[in-house]
Design a protein around this motif. Sequence first.
Motif, PDB file in Angstrom:
ATOM      1  N   TRP A  29     -10.338  40.196  17.737  1.00 26.71           N
ATOM      2  CA  TRP A  29     -11.768  40.300  17.414  1.00 26.71           C
ATOM      3  C   TRP A  29     -12.189  39.288  16.364  1.00 26.71           C
ATOM      4  CZ3 TRP A  29     -11.094  46.268  16.654  1.00 26.71           C
ATOM      5  CH2 TRP A  29     -11.003  46.879  17.914  1.00 26.71           C
ATOM      6  N   ARG A 205      -8.342  45.122  26.571  1.00 25.24           N
ATOM      7  CA  ARG A 205      -9.785  44.908  26.467  1.00 25.24           C
ATOM      8  C   ARG A 205     -10.594  45.316  27.702  1.00 25.24           C
ATOM      9  NH1 ARG A 205     -14.178  45.553  26.436  1.00 25.24           N
ATOM     10  NH2 ARG A 205     -15.932  44.240  25.797  1.00 25.24           N
ATOM     11  N   SER A 208     -11.319  49.073  28.069  1.00 24.51           N
ATOM     12  CA  SER A 208     -11.749  49.854  26.906  1.00 24.51           C
ATOM     13  C   SER A 208     -13.256  49.871  26.719  1.00 24.51           C
ATOM     14  CB  SER A 208     -11.109  49.289  25.636  1.00 24.51           C
ATOM     15  OG  SER A 208      -9.734  49.105  25.825  1.00 24.51           O
ATOM     16  N   GLU A 209     -13.746  51.014  26.215  1.00 26.19           N
ATOM     17  CA  GLU A 209     -15.167  51.128  25.907  1.00 26.19           C
ATOM     18  C   GLU A 209     -15.430  51.356  24.427  1.00 26.19           C
ATOM     19  OE1 GLU A 209     -16.751  53.985  28.690  1.00 26.19           O
ATOM     20  OE2 GLU A 209     -17.215  52.317  30.038  1.00 26.19           O
ATOM     21  N   THR A 210     -14.379  51.658  23.680  1.00 24.00           N
ATOM     22  CA  THR A 210     -14.527  51.782  22.230  1.00 24.00           C
ATOM     23  C   THR A 210     -13.385  51.001  21.567  1.00 24.00           C
ATOM     24  OG1 THR A 210     -13.102  53.715  21.943  1.00 24.00           O
ATOM     25  CG2 THR A 210     -15.389  54.151  22.526  1.00 24.00           C
ATOM     26  N   PRO A 211     -13.575  50.633  20.311  1.00 26.19           N
ATOM     27  CA  PRO A 211     -12.518  49.893  19.607  1.00 26.19           C
ATOM     28  C   PRO A 211     -11.222  50.704  19.521  1.00 26.19           C
ATOM     29  CG  PRO A 211     -14.565  49.862  18.340  1.00 26.19           C
ATOM     30  CD  PRO A 211     -14.792  50.778  19.477  1.00 26.19           C
ATOM     31  N   GLU A 212     -11.369  52.017  19.298  1.00 21.43           N
ATOM     32  CA  GLU A 212     -10.188  52.872  19.139  1.00 21.43           C
ATOM     33  C   GLU A 212      -9.418  52.967  20.448  1.00 21.43           C
ATOM     34  OE1 GLU A 212     -13.276  53.692  18.217  1.00 21.43           O
ATOM     35  OE2 GLU A 212     -13.021  53.358  16.063  1.00 21.43           O
ATOM     36  N   MET A 214      -9.282  50.695  22.665  1.00 17.67           N
ATOM     37  CA  MET A 214      -8.588  49.429  22.869  1.00 17.67           C
ATOM     38  C   MET A 214      -7.268  49.416  22.095  1.00 17.67           C
ATOM     39  SD  MET A 214     -10.201  45.646  22.694  1.00 17.67           S
ATOM     40  CE  MET A 214      -9.316  44.293  21.980  1.00 17.67           C
TER      41      MET A 214
ATOM     42  N   ASP B 116     -19.685  39.327  19.482  1.00 16.09           N
ATOM     43  CA  ASP B 116     -18.385  38.980  20.025  1.00 16.09           C
ATOM     44  C   ASP B 116     -18.081  39.922  21.185  1.00 16.09           C
ATOM     45  OD1 ASP B 116     -15.738  38.456  20.553  1.00 16.09           O
ATOM     46  OD2 ASP B 116     -15.288  38.032  18.453  1.00 16.09           O
ATOM     47  N   SER B 118     -15.549  40.428  22.714  1.00 17.91           N
ATOM     48  CA  SER B 118     -14.202  40.981  22.767  1.00 17.91           C
ATOM     49  C   SER B 118     -14.114  42.347  22.090  1.00 17.91           C
ATOM     50  CB  SER B 118     -13.202  40.018  22.126  1.00 17.91           C
ATOM     51  OG  SER B 118     -13.433  39.919  20.743  1.00 17.91           O
ATOM     52  N   PRO B 120     -15.097  46.058  22.250  1.00 18.69           N
ATOM     53  CA  PRO B 120     -15.736  47.055  23.113  1.00 18.69           C
ATOM     54  C   PRO B 120     -16.471  48.072  22.246  1.00 18.69           C
ATOM     55  CG  PRO B 120     -13.380  47.505  22.942  1.00 18.69           C
ATOM     56  CD  PRO B 120     -13.656  46.303  22.075  1.00 18.69           C
ATOM     57  N   GLN B 155     -22.751  48.986  26.831  1.00 17.02           N
ATOM     58  CA  GLN B 155     -21.852  48.215  25.989  1.00 17.02           C
ATOM     59  C   GLN B 155     -22.639  47.083  25.313  1.00 17.02           C
ATOM     60  OE1 GLN B 155     -18.204  48.065  25.389  1.00 17.02           O
ATOM     61  NE2 GLN B 155     -18.516  50.238  25.828  1.00 17.02           N
TER      62      GLN B 155
END
Lengths: 266, 294
Positions: A29, A205, A208-212, A214, B116, B118, B120, B155
């Motif tokens: 990121w 990536r 995934s739909e959320t950072p967690e 991922m 960005d 990248s 999500p 998103q």
Amino acid sequence: MGEPFVMRALLAGLGLAVIAAPLGCFVMWRRMAYYGETVAQSGLIGIAVGLGLSLNLTLSVLVVTLAVSGLLVLLSRQKLVPVDSVLGILAHAALAVGVIVASLVRGPQVDLMAFLFGDIFAVTPVDLQWVLFGGLAALVAIMSIWRPLLALSLHEDMAAAEGVSVDRVKLTFMIVLALVVAIAIKIVGVLLTIAFLIIPAAAARPLSETPEQMAFFAAIFGMLSVAMGLFVSISIDTPGGPSIVLVLSILFLSSILPSVLRQVSR
Amino acid sequence: MQERTDRPLGHVPAHSHDGDCGHDHAHAHTPLPAIRSERTLVSARNLNLKIGSRPVLQEVGLDLEAGEIVTVIGPNGAGKTTLVRVLLGLQKPDAGEIWRRDGLVVGYAPQRFDIDKSIPMTVARFVAMGRATAANAEIADALKEVGAGRLEERQISELSGGELQRVILARALVRKPQLLVLDEPVRGVDYSGEAELYTLIGTLRSEHGMGVLLVSHDLHVVMAQSDRVICLNRHICCSGVPESVAQHPEYARLFGPQTARAFGLYHHQHDHRHDLTGAPQPVRALGRDKPANE
């Protein structure tokens, strides 16, 4: 399969996969892949010096990765040479210094290959302790700065205006990254460490739909690749680290393929 | 002719000279006011900043109060974004003083927000990043307020430029800011959306009493909503109520006579000219405190 050295390799690999997952997401990121690569390559200096002075290798690598991180921050302050070029210069300078120092170390010939590509089957109980305790410390640290670091990765100025202490969070992240790189180098080697960080994140990536999510998928992919890579390595006698990275790469390609096809068929 | 102050006399005396263009190129140091209105959110004096050898801000001063909409206009490279960054404490000036109210809650919607892809993240989560304690209903309300209610589950990587702009504004609003800072908020927003956006900003000011600092390159669209306009070209060229700025020769010089003429003819003694680098050159000496309304 049940031999102690195999078990140690498996445990170290699985542990590393879990630690590397959230960190790898942030490396991706924050577009720090090349930064991580440079820090990792500088680890060779730490290994050579550590061997020469008979120090704990992870510790001597950690000192060097921290020092190089600081040097990178200083060098990226100037604007005449872009950061990616600075990184390219330092990565290779570090590699050169590392190889030279290794050649000067007296005593038994340093096995460069083992440190460049790692020797996961040579993991010692001490290495395993580094993975366990160092890894735990890294995970706790990254979770404690998760939210501000995420805000920072989205937009630094917006995060700063909202009260995130940018410098403190960035510094914490850099120290954690240096620590994890130092732990990983002993297991997967100087050249494959960054692959271990970013490929699981990249493969996670598209799903995934959320950072967690991922970070979670990255950990799953990492662990899966360790298990499969080691199995392949033992079955057909291929080197351990490269086998894991190969499995990771195949996972990444299959994961990104639908997005590529969607773009091509447009 | 009346002295053109933006507010009745006595309102924030420190910038009461702003309504004219007789600013002082001797650049005597003006200290921050010792007694400050309790409505003041941000106050700055004598800000100077160079990037390399290029001066970006020269002796810039500004006060911003709760319930006030101040617009900074100026051509590209005039230092608008730099001024905002300095006022928010994101960048240190070389010289000058800045005062911010203790615990000031800022909602900041920066310019050139390239997301960005990248990372999500849903729109709702992105808005929630503005305030950790924001309830789901508050997030939904903030999104509805900017006309992005239906985007909640999308998103952020899939948003268009205009959609993203609204979502960023929603994130700034969910903080319940005392000061809302919007840098070129209409970039990527279509024309009707633009009008809506400024109406919304006007409403927010009157309903929540927040101070608003707007950055724009176009005076026309912000005219109706601004209380005060500051025309910036590294230094403050002129400032005051929108009409007075629109008729100011400096504004005409920066934005072309056509634009200025649209607001009608206005005679004004111009006390300085600009050299080729844009740096102001005094034409004649002016008493510092002497009002420039001849």
